[in-house]
Enzyme design. Structure first.
Site, short mmCIF file in Angstrom:
data_model
loop_
_atom_site.label_atom_id
_atom_site.label_comp_id
_atom_site.label_asym_id
_atom_site.label_seq_id
_atom_site.Cartn_x
_atom_site.Cartn_y
_atom_site.Cartn_z
N ARG A 274 -39.66 57.88 16.81
CA ARG A 274 -40.47 58.86 16.08
C ARG A 274 -41.69 58.13 15.50
O ARG A 274 -41.68 56.92 15.32
CB ARG A 274 -39.66 59.50 14.95
N LYS A 299 -34.94 60.01 9.84
CA LYS A 299 -34.14 61.18 9.47
C LYS A 299 -32.82 60.81 8.81
O LYS A 299 -32.48 61.30 7.75
CB LYS A 299 -33.89 62.06 10.70
N HIS A 369 -43.68 62.74 20.33
CA HIS A 369 -42.33 63.16 20.72
C HIS A 369 -42.19 63.38 22.23
O HIS A 369 -41.07 63.41 22.74
CB HIS A 369 -41.94 64.44 19.97
N ARG A 372 -40.32 60.58 23.58
CA ARG A 372 -38.91 60.63 23.17
C ARG A 372 -38.12 61.53 24.11
O ARG A 372 -37.04 61.17 24.59
CB ARG A 372 -38.84 61.13 21.73
N HIS A 395 -29.58 59.54 16.95
CA HIS A 395 -29.06 60.82 16.48
C HIS A 395 -27.78 60.61 15.67
O HIS A 395 -26.92 59.82 16.06
CB HIS A 395 -28.75 61.75 17.67
N TYR A 404 -30.66 67.99 25.50
CA TYR A 404 -31.35 67.39 26.64
C TYR A 404 -30.64 67.70 27.96
O TYR A 404 -31.22 67.56 29.03
CB TYR A 404 -31.47 65.87 26.45
#
Length: 423
Positions: A274, A299, A369, A372, A395, A404
């Site tokens: 990110r 995050k 992104h 990513r 994650h 995905y």
């Protein structure tokens, strides 16, 4: 450089700024400002001092933001009288920025107040004052939300409070569902469906909290309906490996700026980071001997340790040796022009957009992104397990990685449709 300063100073020996200019010159030199910026900056500052002297402003405390605006108007009129055209807006901004930078320096030295030169940040609306901090603490302690998510909650609750004040609604007990609908509709033209869903999610959680804690009598959060998200909207956008290589080829790696930009792009492509994770990266996070690199995740707040890839090692090493300004910042990536400082997440996305445009590509998503999503797609194509992809992307839950799979499902659907047409 001393001769340069004397030349400028001779043009205007009188002025309230003269005693502070030599120290300011040292400050500019220490922060790697170019000779051009120093020369013209001092020139504009001295002209401003001359203007103030004519208007009998002889004390630093008497200077106000309006004086600066009046000076710009004066310069524009003078220029128009001489050349029969107005000063370009770009040049006016340049003059304003140079003088304001000097005034801010004086403020840092405790010599003047600096109020009014920037827009004041809006204060917290009274309608949300009794609840907002308690609610955010609840989110932080009991729900375990990350700093970034809590910041998002604060932003939209404050926006909602400002909206209610404009409508003269003094408390949440008087709030109606039509008010919520109108508030969200204000953003339909400027935000995506996903962003609108995010706003409504924040409002729903906040209003439910107010109901559970007895601050409001009715649970109107139940009436907030999110916009429908169709299947193709949920599929992460990506670009192919060839397109990624084309983007990387647009960078001129022979310049300091190019060395920095190339290192940033290689990191994005290799690890699917990110923007904030790029700007948070510090020199000490790279272990050259063990060939490891440590990322502070934006995050989740956790740290992620990954192998230091050879192409990443070469790109960063080249930037550190030949491109990075010699400044004692812990952050790896710094601005190339004065004032030298760490970069912002917005800079990362803007840089990606610049090189994507230069490559002649037009993907649905042009920010950082896109790399990513592309990394996740390429790893899936190679048969890498979801658990590994989830760990690489940082994650917290594998559910975040599951989306995905939609990319591959869509490809399978296209193949099956084409096969059916052949039968």
């Amino acid at each position: 450089m001393t001769g340069l300063f004397k030349k400028v100073r001779e043009n205007c020996k009188k002025g309230i700024f003269t005693p502070y200019l030599e120290e300011y010159l040292d400050y500019l030199l220490q922060n790697s400002y170019s000779q051009w910026k120093i020369y013209h900056g001092l020139e504009h500052i001295l002209h401003f001092a001359k203007y103030l002297h004519k208007r009998k402003v002889n004390c630093l405390s008497q200077i106000s933001p309006q004086d600066l605006m009046n000076y710009l108007s004066y310069r524009n009129k003078k220029f128009k009288k001489k050349f029969r055209r107005s000063l370009k807006e770009k040049y006016q901004k340049l003059i304003y920025g140079m003088i304001k930078g000097f005034l801010f320096y004086l403020h840092q030295q405790g010599l003047i107040e600096f109020k009014g030169y920037f827009e004041e940040k809006p204060s917290c609306p009274e309608v949300v004052v009794p609840f907002i901090e308690d609610y955010l603490n609840f989110c932080r302690i009991y729900r375990g939300l990350s700093t970034g998510t809590i910041k998002k909650h604060r932003h939209w609750i404050l926006r909602m409070g400002q909206y209610l004040e404009q409508r003269k609604i003094k408390d949440f007990k008087s709030l109606k569902i039509t008010n919520l609908d109108e508030f969200v509709l204000n953003y339909t033209s400027s935000l995506s469906q996903g962003s609108l869903q995010s706003i409504q999610w924040v409002l729903r959680n906040f209003l439910r909290y107010l109901f559970i804690t007895g601050k409001i009598n009715k649970d109107i959060s139940l009436h907030i309906i999110s916009p429908k998200m169709y299947r193709d909207k949920l599929i992460p956008k990506h670009i192919s490996r060839k397109e990624i290589e084309l983007v990387l080829k647009q960078v001129d790696v022979h310049t300091p700026v190019g060395k920095r930009d190339y290192a940033v792009l290689v990191l994005l492509v290799s690890y699917g980071l990110r923007s904030k994770e790029i700007t948070n990266l510090k020199i000490k996070d790279i272990d050259w001997k063990e060939k490891k690199i440590v990322f502070s995740l934006r995050k989740s707040g956790d740290t992620l340790i990954l192998p230091l890839k050879e192409e990443v090692s070469l790109a960063i090493g080249h930037y550190l040796r030949f491109g990075r300004p010699k400044k004692e910042y812990p952050q790896l990536f710094l601005s190339a022009t004065a004032p030298v400082r760490p970069l912002s997440p917005n800079w990362v996305s803007n840089t990606v957009r610049k090189y994507i445009k230069k490559a002649g590509l037009n993907p649905p998503s042009k920010g950082a992104h896109i790399f990513r999503h592309s990394l996740a797609k390429h790893l899936l194509d190679q048969g890498v397990p979801l658990t590994i992809i989830s760990k690489i992307l940082g994650h917290k839950s594998i559910c975040s990685t599951m989306r995905y799979i939609r990319i591959n499902l869509e490809q399978l659907r296209e193949v099956s449709d084409n096969y059916a047409n052949l039968l």
